[in-house]
Enzyme design. Sequence first.
Site, PDB file in Angstrom:
ATOM      1  N   LYS A 116       0.860  -1.196   0.000  1.00  0.00           N
ATOM      2  CA  LYS A 116       0.000   0.000   0.000  1.00  0.00           C
ATOM      3  C   LYS A 116       0.883   1.228   0.000  1.00  0.00           C
ATOM      4  CE  LYS A 116      -4.493   0.910   0.220  1.00  0.00           C
ATOM      5  NZ  LYS A 116      -5.639   0.083  -0.214  1.00  0.00           N
TER       6      LYS A 116
HETATM    7  P1  NAD Z   1     -12.966   7.700  -2.801  1.00  0.00           P
HETATM    8  O1  NAD Z   1     -11.953   8.736  -2.564  1.00  0.00           O
HETATM    9  O2  NAD Z   1     -13.462   7.482  -4.178  1.00  0.00           O
HETATM   10  O3  NAD Z   1     -14.240   7.951  -1.861  1.00  0.00           O
HETATM   11  C1  NAD Z   1     -14.155   8.145  -0.495  1.00  0.00           C
HETATM   12  C2  NAD Z   1     -15.507   8.656  -0.034  1.00  0.00           C
HETATM   13  O4  NAD Z   1     -15.526   8.706   1.382  1.00  0.00           O
HETATM   14  C3  NAD Z   1     -15.828  10.066  -0.521  1.00  0.00           C
HETATM   15  O5  NAD Z   1     -17.189  10.140  -0.898  1.00  0.00           O
HETATM   16  C4  NAD Z   1     -15.568  10.924   0.702  1.00  0.00           C
HETATM   17  O6  NAD Z   1     -16.345  12.101   0.719  1.00  0.00           O
HETATM   18  C5  NAD Z   1     -16.016   9.978   1.789  1.00  0.00           C
HETATM   19  N1  NAD Z   1     -15.456  10.323   3.082  1.00  0.00           N
HETATM   20  C6  NAD Z   1     -14.223  10.761   3.386  1.00  0.00           C
HETATM   21  N2  NAD Z   1     -14.123  11.015   4.695  1.00  0.00           N
HETATM   22  C7  NAD Z   1     -15.328  10.692   5.226  1.00  0.00           C
HETATM   23  C8  NAD Z   1     -15.866  10.728   6.526  1.00  0.00           C
HETATM   24  N3  NAD Z   1     -15.118  11.139   7.563  1.00  0.00           N
HETATM   25  N4  NAD Z   1     -17.138  10.339   6.706  1.00  0.00           N
HETATM   26  C9  NAD Z   1     -17.887   9.922   5.663  1.00  0.00           C
HETATM   27  N5  NAD Z   1     -17.449   9.875   4.412  1.00  0.00           N
HETATM   28  C10 NAD Z   1     -16.182  10.256   4.203  1.00  0.00           C
HETATM   29  O7  NAD Z   1     -12.349   6.348  -2.193  1.00  0.00           O
HETATM   30  P2  NAD Z   1     -12.766   4.847  -2.518  1.00  0.00           P
HETATM   31  O8  NAD Z   1     -11.815   4.331  -3.505  1.00  0.00           O
HETATM   32  O9  NAD Z   1     -14.227   4.766  -2.753  1.00  0.00           O
HETATM   33  O10 NAD Z   1     -12.392   4.153  -1.136  1.00  0.00           O
HETATM   34  C11 NAD Z   1     -13.311   4.117  -0.043  1.00  0.00           C
HETATM   35  C12 NAD Z   1     -12.934   2.957   0.858  1.00  0.00           C
HETATM   36  O11 NAD Z   1     -12.983   1.743   0.098  1.00  0.00           O
HETATM   37  C13 NAD Z   1     -11.511   3.010   1.430  1.00  0.00           C
HETATM   38  O12 NAD Z   1     -11.495   2.409   2.706  1.00  0.00           O
HETATM   39  C14 NAD Z   1     -10.718   2.155   0.472  1.00  0.00           C
HETATM   40  O13 NAD Z   1      -9.521   1.669   1.036  1.00  0.00           O
HETATM   41  C15 NAD Z   1     -11.736   1.076   0.194  1.00  0.00           C
HETATM   42  N6  NAD Z   1     -11.490   0.320  -1.030  1.00  0.00           N
HETATM   43  C16 NAD Z   1     -11.514   0.922  -2.237  1.00  0.00           C
HETATM   44  C17 NAD Z   1     -11.267   0.169  -3.364  1.00  0.00           C
HETATM   45  C18 NAD Z   1     -11.308   0.759  -4.747  1.00  0.00           C
HETATM   46  O14 NAD Z   1     -11.213  -0.004  -5.708  1.00  0.00           O
HETATM   47  N7  NAD Z   1     -11.485   2.041  -4.911  1.00  0.00           N
HETATM   48  C19 NAD Z   1     -10.975  -1.187  -3.255  1.00  0.00           C
HETATM   49  C20 NAD Z   1     -10.985  -1.778  -2.007  1.00  0.00           C
HETATM   50  C21 NAD Z   1     -11.245  -1.002  -0.894  1.00  0.00           C
END
Ligand code: NAD
Length: 431
Positions: free
Chosen positions: A121
Amino acid sequence: MATAKAAPQPIPRIAPREDLNPHRIAQIQFDLAAEYLKLDPGLRQILRSPKRVLEVSVPTKMDNGQVKVFTGYRVQHNVARGPAKGGIRYHPNVTLDEVKALATWMTWKTAAVNIPFGGGKGGVICDAKRMSKGELERMTRRYASEILPLIGPEQDIPAPDVYTDSQTMAWIMDTYSMTKGYSSLGVVTGKPVSIGGSEGRKEATARGCMVVTEEACKLKKMSLRGASVAIQGFGNAGSLVARLFAEKKSRIVAISDSRGGVFNSCGIDPLKAMRYKERSGTVVGMPGTSRISNDDLLTMKCDILVPAALENVITLNNADQIKAKVVAEAANGPTTPHADEVLARKGITLLPDILANAGGVTASYFEWVQDLQSLFWPLSEVNAKLESVMRRAFQEAYETMRKHRTHMRTGAYILAVGRVADATLVRGLFP
Ligand code: NAD
């Protein structure tokens, strides 16, 4: 004698007993599985901590002409089963311990779905939302060049995470390729399709989450049709989870982002919410909805709760108030170990992050395979393969859970840690 009435004490936001350091949480989760597996103490030491940690300074010319130096990390937790794999996060609260935890979870995730990767990561401490596209590009290219000794299609393959996207991956792919002198498609995944990205990758995290939730609901004799779903975090993972559940005729009753949440008991149209967020930068204020806080969203009455934002949102503080029947962790690390126990006691089915959001890395694996073969698959093939991997992983984690009479997180961990332990043992210790 009259006694003075004690002033009411404010309720502490975080229960004092709970350690919220994500790396220590990752180690507690590992220790539990290691205990079930009766792993040898030496092997436990190897698997408990990252293999490699790199901290870099990222000097970046800002639009005002001044130079700002950001701090970035790349961590490889384990590569026993294949190259390190894991996203890059841009967030002001990134810490080395967070990146270590996320890298560790990637090792267990790739093993849980049985794809030939290890775990890694990366992260940069920055407020990406307040940076211009030019600043982000310059910071990304410099960060990529600083972590260049670690990354490569056979070594360590980054992907998007919070506040990074396919454009970020395109810049990293280009920076790496320019340095090598040839185009290297397989160095990152989650790229635009025009430069070797895979069909279906963007929505794969959400699709995997939906598939394993569907499997869990079948066992609980619940249908996705008509189920009420609350989603915290309306980014890449959360917004697409909303879309896919809505396609299954679930009712999306609440969504949120960093500015707050919105609620409508009759259901929110995810496509309208996406368009609204694109225009206004938040879901808050979306017509036809009422305001709800992120805290209230988590504890509201609903059938399925999907945390899809950041770590440590379901803690001892609120676990006993969770009313959902199923919690599907699209985010990494949203639930603490103490909260896990509370949810299990309440009979709530928790689908752990290393399973529930593993669709993203599974499609990343497909992207990498397609890049290495220079042979690209249609969307239908990607989705069919993804669903098959996710259903099998669910089944295997579920059977492991039943065999050991534990809950789903520990079941998935026993399965995953066991695979990594086997790989480590059969390879032997170098030198
Ligand atoms: P992203 O940046 O696209 O979205 C993050 C979202 O969370 C945004 O809408 C943001 O406004 C919101 N957010 C941020 N702080 C917040 C808070 N304090 N309270 C509520 N909402 C909040 O990121 P993503 O890629 O969607 O990732 C989100 C989660 O999913 C993370 O934990 C990431 O590690 C996990 N994840 C993502 C992927 C992927 O393919 N993108 C894969 C596996 C896991």
